[in-house]
Design a protein around this motif. Structure first.
Motif, mmCIF file in Angstrom:
data_model
loop_
_atom_site.group_PDB
_atom_site.id
_atom_site.type_symbol
_atom_site.label_atom_id
_atom_site.label_comp_id
_atom_site.label_asym_id
_atom_site.label_seq_id
_atom_site.Cartn_x
_atom_site.Cartn_y
_atom_site.Cartn_z
ATOM 1 N N PRO A 119 0.820 -1.221 0.000
ATOM 2 C CA PRO A 119 0.000 0.000 0.000
ATOM 3 C C PRO A 119 0.852 1.269 0.000
ATOM 4 O O PRO A 119 1.933 1.319 0.579
ATOM 5 N N HIS A 120 0.317 2.287 -0.704
ATOM 6 C CA HIS A 120 0.950 3.610 -0.744
ATOM 7 C C HIS A 120 -0.104 4.633 -0.395
ATOM 8 O O HIS A 120 -1.305 4.391 -0.539
ATOM 9 N N ARG A 121 0.340 5.787 0.007
ATOM 10 C CA ARG A 121 -0.576 6.876 0.348
ATOM 11 C C ARG A 121 -1.486 7.167 -0.848
ATOM 12 O O ARG A 121 -1.040 7.301 -1.971
ATOM 13 N N GLY A 122 -2.799 7.225 -0.557
ATOM 14 C CA GLY A 122 -3.764 7.512 -1.601
ATOM 15 C C GLY A 122 -4.403 6.277 -2.224
ATOM 16 O O GLY A 122 -5.373 6.395 -2.971
ATOM 17 N N ASP A 123 -3.872 5.096 -1.928
ATOM 18 C CA ASP A 123 -4.483 3.870 -2.452
ATOM 19 C C ASP A 123 -5.856 3.664 -1.811
ATOM 20 O O ASP A 123 -6.085 4.032 -0.650
ATOM 21 N N HIS A 124 -6.748 3.071 -2.568
ATOM 22 C CA HIS A 124 -8.103 2.829 -2.070
ATOM 23 C C HIS A 124 -8.339 1.331 -1.845
ATOM 24 O O HIS A 124 -7.815 0.496 -2.576
ATOM 25 N N PHE A 125 -9.138 1.032 -0.825
ATOM 26 C CA PHE A 125 -9.552 -0.342 -0.557
ATOM 27 C C PHE A 125 -10.910 -0.274 0.149
ATOM 28 O O PHE A 125 -11.355 0.801 0.544
ATOM 29 N N THR A 126 -11.570 -1.397 0.270
ATOM 30 C CA THR A 126 -12.904 -1.400 0.872
ATOM 31 C C THR A 126 -12.873 -2.041 2.253
ATOM 32 O O THR A 126 -12.096 -2.966 2.520
ATOM 33 N N ILE A 127 -13.752 -1.522 3.128
ATOM 34 C CA ILE A 127 -13.923 -2.082 4.472
ATOM 35 C C ILE A 127 -15.420 -2.123 4.782
ATOM 36 O O ILE A 127 -16.225 -1.410 4.160
ATOM 37 N N TRP A 128 -15.782 -2.958 5.737
ATOM 38 C CA TRP A 128 -17.170 -3.034 6.196
ATOM 39 C C TRP A 128 -17.310 -2.210 7.471
ATOM 40 O O TRP A 128 -16.461 -2.285 8.365
ATOM 41 N N THR A 129 -18.379 -1.409 7.513
ATOM 42 C CA THR A 129 -18.621 -0.577 8.700
ATOM 43 C C THR A 129 -20.084 -0.668 9.108
ATOM 44 O O THR A 129 -20.938 -1.109 8.328
ATOM 45 N N ASP A 130 -20.347 -0.222 10.347
ATOM 46 C CA ASP A 130 -21.735 -0.083 10.788
ATOM 47 C C ASP A 130 -22.244 1.276 10.297
ATOM 48 O O ASP A 130 -21.496 2.032 9.663
ATOM 49 N N PRO A 131 -23.488 1.667 10.564
ATOM 50 C CA PRO A 131 -24.002 2.956 10.062
ATOM 51 C C PRO A 131 -23.226 4.172 10.547
ATOM 52 O O PRO A 131 -23.263 5.223 9.923
ATOM 53 N N HIS A 132 -22.504 4.018 11.689
ATOM 54 C CA HIS A 132 -21.746 5.150 12.234
ATOM 55 C C HIS A 132 -20.287 5.132 11.811
ATOM 56 O O HIS A 132 -19.505 5.962 12.270
ATOM 57 N N GLY A 133 -19.901 4.203 10.951
ATOM 58 C CA GLY A 133 -18.540 4.187 10.426
ATOM 59 C C GLY A 133 -17.561 3.335 11.197
ATOM 60 O O GLY A 133 -16.384 3.297 10.838
ATOM 61 N N ARG A 134 -18.002 2.668 12.264
ATOM 62 C CA ARG A 134 -17.093 1.787 12.997
ATOM 63 C C ARG A 134 -16.881 0.506 12.199
ATOM 64 O O ARG A 134 -17.836 -0.066 11.674
ATOM 65 N N MET A 135 -15.623 0.054 12.123
ATOM 66 C CA MET A 135 -15.325 -1.148 11.350
ATOM 67 C C MET A 135 -15.949 -2.374 12.011
ATOM 68 O O MET A 135 -15.920 -2.522 13.232
ATOM 69 N N VAL A 136 -16.531 -3.225 11.172
ATOM 70 C CA VAL A 136 -17.154 -4.464 11.637
ATOM 71 C C VAL A 136 -16.718 -5.603 10.723
ATOM 72 O O VAL A 136 -16.137 -5.377 9.663
ATOM 73 N N ALA A 137 -17.027 -6.799 11.155
ATOM 74 C CA ALA A 137 -16.692 -7.971 10.335
ATOM 75 C C ALA A 137 -17.605 -8.032 9.118
ATOM 76 O O ALA A 137 -18.697 -7.451 9.105
ATOM 77 N N ARG A 138 -17.163 -8.765 8.127
ATOM 78 C CA ARG A 138 -17.963 -8.991 6.923
ATOM 79 C C ARG A 138 -19.298 -9.602 7.328
ATOM 80 O O ARG A 138 -19.352 -10.467 8.199
ATOM 81 N N PRO A 139 -20.396 -9.176 6.722
ATOM 82 C CA PRO A 139 -21.695 -9.757 7.079
ATOM 83 C C PRO A 139 -21.785 -11.230 6.678
ATOM 84 O O PRO A 139 -21.171 -11.659 5.709
ATOM 85 N N LEU A 140 -22.539 -11.962 7.455
ATOM 86 C CA LEU A 140 -22.766 -13.382 7.173
ATOM 87 C C LEU A 140 -23.555 -13.508 5.873
ATOM 88 O O LEU A 140 -24.524 -12.780 5.657
ATOM 89 N N ASP A 141 -23.128 -14.430 5.001
ATOM 90 C CA ASP A 141 -23.865 -14.611 3.746
ATOM 91 C C ASP A 141 -24.819 -15.798 3.885
ATOM 92 O O ASP A 141 -24.681 -16.645 4.758
ATOM 93 N N SER A 142 -25.787 -15.850 2.998
ATOM 94 C CA SER A 142 -26.856 -16.835 3.080
ATOM 95 C C SER A 142 -26.342 -18.264 2.965
ATOM 96 O O SER A 142 -26.793 -19.158 3.676
#
Length: 201
Positions: A119-142
């Protein structure tokens, strides 16, 4: 099948003891419980688990959001971490300090695991958060929820089978012990000279 053949064998046998017939009936009852009760209980538990887990899947899908984070800097330690649901085990995840915008519009920042090899400054990646932006685990899938429900049902059925078989063995063990005790009493009543009775000695 041994229970049924055992009942048939003892039906008209002149050497049949009451305990022999009782053992065959206990085996037949255990067989019926294993063939009927275990699958029914396993199915019920699996259905309940499926309902609860699918409800959790829907709740997590509603309350967890995938947001894009931006790398501010790479943190010192970069442990190898694999997400068992998405990675092959060879993917490198780097520990970074990142900024992101929560679903409610607030700006957030903190340490996160980025699926970036370097990773370098400015790189983008995705994370899972709750509605207030706190990081959470990936949601359980069906599919995972269904797998857990099936395993819960199978585990329950196997547990019932084990309990029934354990009870059957305990009952038969007690019957055998009681039979041996009666034999001992019969030998005691016969006395020490049972072999010489009627010989005139």
């Amino acid at each position: 099948m041994r229970a049924i053949s055992g009942l048939w064998r003892w039906r008209h046998n002149p050497l049949r003891r009451g305990t022999d017939l009782a053992e065959a009936w206990v085996a037949l009852l255990a067989l019926l419980l294993i063939l009927v009760v275990a699958p029914v209980l396993g199915s019920l538990v699996g259905t309940v688990a499926q309902d609860v887990l699918q409800r959790s899947v829907r709740e997590q899908a509603h309350s967890r959001h995938l947001v894009t984070a931006t790398v501010v800097r790479k943190l010192d330690r970069s442990p190898l971490e694999a997400d068992p649901e998405t990675s092959s085990g060879r993917d490198v995840r780097s520990r970074v300090f990142a900024d992101w915008t929560a679903p409610d519009g607030t700006r957030r920042h903190g340490a996160a695991m980025a699926e970036l090899k370097s990773p370098h400054r400015g790189d983008h990646f995705t994370i899972w958060t709750d509605p207030h932006g706190r990081m959470v685990a990936r949601p359980l899938d069906s599919a995972t929820a269904t797998t857990h429900a099936v395993l819960a049902g199978l585990g329950t059925a196997l547990l019932v089978v084990g309990l029934v078989e354990g009870c059957r063995r305990l009952i038969v063990w007690r019957m055998v012990r009681r039979r041996y005790a009666r034999w001992d009493q019969a030998w005691d009543r016969a006395g020490p000279d049972w072999g010489r009775t009627g010989t005139g000695c």
